[in-house]
Design an enzyme around this catalytic site. Structure first.
Site, short mmCIF file in Angstrom:
data_model
loop_
_atom_site.label_atom_id
_atom_site.label_comp_id
_atom_site.label_asym_id
_atom_site.label_seq_id
_atom_site.Cartn_x
_atom_site.Cartn_y
_atom_site.Cartn_z
N GLY A 250 -15.76 -6.40 29.96
CA GLY A 250 -16.36 -6.80 28.70
C GLY A 250 -17.62 -7.63 28.97
O GLY A 250 -18.15 -7.62 30.09
N LYS B 58 -8.91 -1.52 33.99
CA LYS B 58 -7.65 -0.74 34.00
C LYS B 58 -7.73 0.58 33.25
O LYS B 58 -6.87 1.44 33.45
CB LYS B 58 -6.49 -1.60 33.53
CG LYS B 58 -6.50 -2.01 32.08
CD LYS B 58 -5.25 -2.84 31.78
CE LYS B 58 -5.23 -3.30 30.35
NZ LYS B 58 -4.03 -4.04 30.01
N GLN C 198 -17.04 -7.01 15.93
CA GLN C 198 -17.91 -6.59 14.82
C GLN C 198 -18.93 -7.66 14.47
O GLN C 198 -20.13 -7.43 14.44
CB GLN C 198 -17.05 -6.29 13.58
CG GLN C 198 -16.13 -5.12 13.75
CD GLN C 198 -15.29 -4.87 12.50
OE1 GLN C 198 -15.37 -5.60 11.51
NE2 GLN C 198 -14.46 -3.85 12.55
N GLY C 199 -18.42 -8.88 14.19
CA GLY C 199 -19.23 -9.96 13.61
C GLY C 199 -20.52 -10.22 14.36
O GLY C 199 -21.61 -9.92 13.87
N GLU D 240 -20.57 -16.83 8.72
CA GLU D 240 -19.12 -16.64 8.84
C GLU D 240 -18.41 -17.95 8.55
O GLU D 240 -19.06 -19.01 8.47
CB GLU D 240 -18.75 -16.10 10.23
CG GLU D 240 -19.17 -14.64 10.40
CD GLU D 240 -18.82 -14.03 11.74
OE1 GLU D 240 -18.22 -14.71 12.59
OE2 GLU D 240 -19.16 -12.85 11.95
N ASP E 265 -3.25 -9.76 30.93
CA ASP E 265 -3.07 -9.54 32.37
C ASP E 265 -3.63 -10.69 33.23
O ASP E 265 -3.01 -11.10 34.21
CB ASP E 265 -3.76 -8.23 32.80
CG ASP E 265 -3.27 -7.04 31.99
OD1 ASP E 265 -2.08 -7.02 31.64
OD2 ASP E 265 -4.08 -6.15 31.71
N HIS F 183 -6.54 -13.47 12.73
CA HIS F 183 -7.70 -13.17 11.87
C HIS F 183 -7.16 -12.89 10.48
O HIS F 183 -6.21 -12.12 10.32
CB HIS F 183 -8.46 -11.96 12.41
CG HIS F 183 -9.83 -11.82 11.84
ND1 HIS F 183 -10.05 -11.52 10.52
CD2 HIS F 183 -11.06 -11.98 12.41
CE1 HIS F 183 -11.36 -11.48 10.30
NE2 HIS F 183 -11.99 -11.77 11.43
N ARG G 219 -10.59 -20.06 9.92
CA ARG G 219 -9.58 -19.00 9.95
C ARG G 219 -8.14 -19.48 9.89
O ARG G 219 -7.30 -18.80 9.32
CB ARG G 219 -9.73 -18.20 11.25
CG ARG G 219 -10.89 -17.32 11.17
CD ARG G 219 -10.97 -16.46 12.38
NE ARG G 219 -12.27 -15.83 12.28
CZ ARG G 219 -12.81 -15.13 13.22
NH1 ARG G 219 -12.19 -14.94 14.36
NH2 ARG G 219 -13.98 -14.59 13.06
N HIS H 194 -5.49 -12.19 16.79
CA HIS H 194 -6.88 -11.81 17.03
C HIS H 194 -7.46 -12.40 18.31
O HIS H 194 -8.16 -11.72 19.04
CB HIS H 194 -7.70 -12.28 15.83
CG HIS H 194 -9.15 -11.92 15.88
ND1 HIS H 194 -9.59 -10.63 15.90
CD2 HIS H 194 -10.27 -12.70 15.90
CE1 HIS H 194 -10.93 -10.60 15.92
NE2 HIS H 194 -11.36 -11.86 15.94
N GLU I 154 -12.36 -14.73 27.10
CA GLU I 154 -11.12 -15.05 26.37
C GLU I 154 -9.96 -15.41 27.28
O GLU I 154 -9.07 -16.17 26.90
CB GLU I 154 -10.73 -13.84 25.49
CG GLU I 154 -9.61 -14.15 24.52
CD GLU I 154 -9.33 -13.02 23.54
OE1 GLU I 154 -10.11 -12.06 23.49
OE2 GLU I 154 -8.32 -13.12 22.81
N ARG J 171 -10.71 -21.50 17.29
CA ARG J 171 -12.07 -21.06 17.63
C ARG J 171 -12.92 -20.84 16.37
O ARG J 171 -12.48 -20.22 15.41
CB ARG J 171 -12.00 -19.75 18.41
CG ARG J 171 -13.33 -19.16 18.76
CD ARG J 171 -13.15 -17.85 19.48
NE ARG J 171 -12.52 -16.89 18.59
CZ ARG J 171 -13.17 -15.90 17.98
NH1 ARG J 171 -14.47 -15.72 18.19
NH2 ARG J 171 -12.53 -15.06 17.20
N SER K 282 -17.09 -16.66 20.60
CA SER K 282 -16.49 -16.12 21.83
C SER K 282 -17.47 -15.30 22.66
O SER K 282 -17.52 -15.44 23.89
CB SER K 282 -15.25 -15.30 21.52
OG SER K 282 -15.50 -14.49 20.41
C1 SIN Z 1 -15.23 -10.87 12.91
O1 SIN Z 1 -16.15 -10.07 12.86
O2 SIN Z 1 -14.66 -11.33 11.93
C2 SIN Z 1 -14.76 -11.30 14.25
C3 SIN Z 1 -15.68 -12.27 14.81
C4 SIN Z 1 -14.94 -13.18 15.72
O3 SIN Z 1 -13.74 -13.04 15.89
O4 SIN Z 1 -15.57 -14.10 16.23
#
Ligand code: SIN
Length: 530
Positions: A12, A33, A45-46, A113, A215, A236, A282, A343, A367, A378, A383
């Site tokens: 990632g 893996k 996404q965000g 957000e 893992d 989430h 959240r 999440h 993460e 968080r 992240s």
């Molecule tokens: C989201 O798009 O809601 C996720 C963003 C995040 O988890 O930081």
């Protein structure tokens, strides 16, 4: 045995960023893996939270992070990561990442957000993670110093302690299941960097992809590294509720653009829980939805963004719009059915702001790691920022601490020994245990906890753990068995840490201790095997 200057586990944002920079100094293996693009990052996404506007400041971003983190963030770490954000963004852009910009001014188009006091989310429509992953992978493919080992499952770290050496504990490499050749290989390096993401799959309902089975934390724990704050699992608030769409996230950015949570009766309810309503942090929103669902008996609540002008959702959130439409939900006209789901893992391998763990030779970034940035909860979109900033710092740290010139110290690492084992004869036993862990974690260790539920979970996990160990010793290793072994370990750590924390704070809420206890609990929980 193959030897590398650096071994990165995971592909990632953290792993790829580290690999690209470390490759300037030596050979890098990326052990991943599944396919190289299978990561949590690719699903994000965000976007990336970063101070890029004149109306914003590092202080405000720091304050928002500290407030969301409910008193447990390490302020020095928060300050460092927030203030190094713009430089990390610059590096991503240099690698080819495109963030959306205002067509007139050319300035970044910044999203909003929950918990943020300013618009500061850099995004690429609603597939920001995929844009980052694709560009970083392209750069990796063009780099001759990096070898990507796909379908290679890291089984365990090899340490001086495991080999019975008297020298101080340190990491020397790892055993890896090569699923293509169906054999276990030995990789040697003095610098191992875990970037394996989180553990959402330990819960029945999650926004995470299949690869998120904890893992890295499980491996680090077995190797004797310290693990922190695993009780803080972020749920989430808005995962799509539909039988044909498991794990599909409806980004928090939808609420940032005015989306409002409503109940089955079509009425808003968040004002009864927090003055920030649908854009509260959240932990608060997820708990409120959980309560509404339990009180009303409804299977879900709804996210309503239908008041936006026609074409807005389609243009700003094309991925969400198309996915919902295929399932018969037109997000421009219909409220979207949503439920909370696991999440993000806010705890993990205990590290400093450079990703250095308590075990020499082992770093953890992203993460999988617990730097202290997130505290007890968080802040949205912090992240990817952490992954990019700490990966860069880890490269510098690794370069300083261990000279990369010359041959690594020669250690004769023993090969993986295969005892008197057979193939797993009935996969059903593995799948059954997988389901049992995920169900019991959901029922006993999710948004609202009690001591009794945690105790029940601990007892069941002890039995499961014994059974999984038996499989591990008696059957040939497969990725299913290895994931099961890691899941049971991570679930146990979550339950242990949750049972230790006799208060409610951030993402950890227990009916037995519903108040925050600042006198005793402004500290991290720590688990260590040694
Ligand atoms: C989201 O798009 O809601 C996720 C963003 C995040 O988890 O930081």
């Amino acid at each position: 045995m193959k030897t590398y200057d650096f071994i990165v586990v995971g592909s990632g944002i953290a792993g790829l960023t580290f690999a690209l920079q470390a490759a300037q100094k030596g050979s890098v293996a990326i052990v991943t893996k599944k396919d190289r693009g299978d990561s949590n990052t690719a699903k994000a996404q965000g976007g990336v939270a970063c101070v890029e506007s004149n109306e914003d400041s590092f202080d405000q971003h720091v304050q928002d992070t500290l407030i969301a983190g409910a008193g447990l963030c390490h302020e020095d770490v928060v300050r460092t990561i927030v203030s190094e954000g713009p430089q990390a963004i610059e590096q991503l852009i240099k690698t080819g990442v495109n963030f959306d910009r205002d067509p007139d001014s050319g300035e970044f188009s910044l999203g909003m957000e929950g918990g943020h006091s300013q618009r500061r989310i850099l995004h690429s429509k609603d597939t920001t993670g995929l844009e980052i992953e694709t560009r970083l992978l392209a750069a990796v493919a063009a780099n001759d110093n990096i070898e990507v080992l796909e379908h290679h499952f890291a089984i365990d770290l090899i340490t001086t302690r495991r080999l019975g050496f008297a020298s101080p504990p340190r990491c020397l490499g790892m055993y890896v299941l090569d699923e293509i050749e169906n054999k276990v290989i030995t990789l040697r390096s003095d610098r191992v960097i875990l970037c394996t993401g989180g553990c959402g799959r330990v819960y029945l309902y999650t926004t995470n992809p299949k690869v998120a089975t904890g893992d890295g934390v499980a491996m680090a724990w077995r190797a004797g590294a310290k693990i922190s704050n695993m009780e803080f699992i972020q749920f989430h608030p808005t995962c799509l509720y539909h039988p044909d769409a498991k794990s599909f996230l409806i980004s928090e950015a939808v609420r940032g653009e005015g989306g409002v949570l409503i109940g089955q009766d079509g009425k808003e309810f968040m004002h009864r829980y927090d003055k920030r309503k649908s854009l509260a942090p959240r932990d608060i929103v997820a708990r409120a939805i959980d309560r509404e669902i339990k009180v009303t008996g409804a299977p879900c609540v709804f996210l309503d963004i239908t008041h936006q002008p026609p074409g807005f959702v389609k243009q700003r959130f094309p991925h969400i719009y198309d996915t919902c439409l295929k399932l018969g939900i037109d997000a421009e006209k219909d409220p979207i059915p949503v439920v909370p789901a696991a999440h993000y893992q806010c705890g993990g391998v205990q590290v400093d702001v450079n990703g250095k763990s308590s075990l020499s030779g082992l770093w953890a970034v992203g993460e999988v790691a617990c730097t202290g940035l997130h505290g007890a909860n968080r802040l949205a979109s912090n992240s990817l920022l952490e992954g990019a900033v700490v990966a860069q710092r880890a490269v510098q740290d690794v370069f300083q601490k261990l000279p990369v010139d010359g041959e690594p110290e020669s250690f004769d690492l023993p090969e993986w020994t295969v005892g008197n084992v057979t193939d797993v004869d009935e996969l059903v036993v593995i799948y059954h245990n997988w389901d049992e862990i995920r169900r019991l974690m959901w029922d006993y260790v999710s948004i609202v906890r009690t001591g009794k539920r945690l105790q029940r979970a601990a007892t069941r996990l002890q039995n499961l753990s014994r059974e999984v160990q038996e499989f591990y010793w008696n059957f040939k290793v497969t990725s299913e068995l290895l994931e099961l072994r890691n899941l049971v370990q991570v679930a146990t750590l979550i339950v242990d840490n949750a049972a230790q924390r006799t208060e409610s704070r951030g993402l950890h809420y227990t009916l037995d201790y519903p108040e925050r206890d600042d006198k005793n609990w402004i500290r991290d929980t720590v688990s260590s095997r040694v």
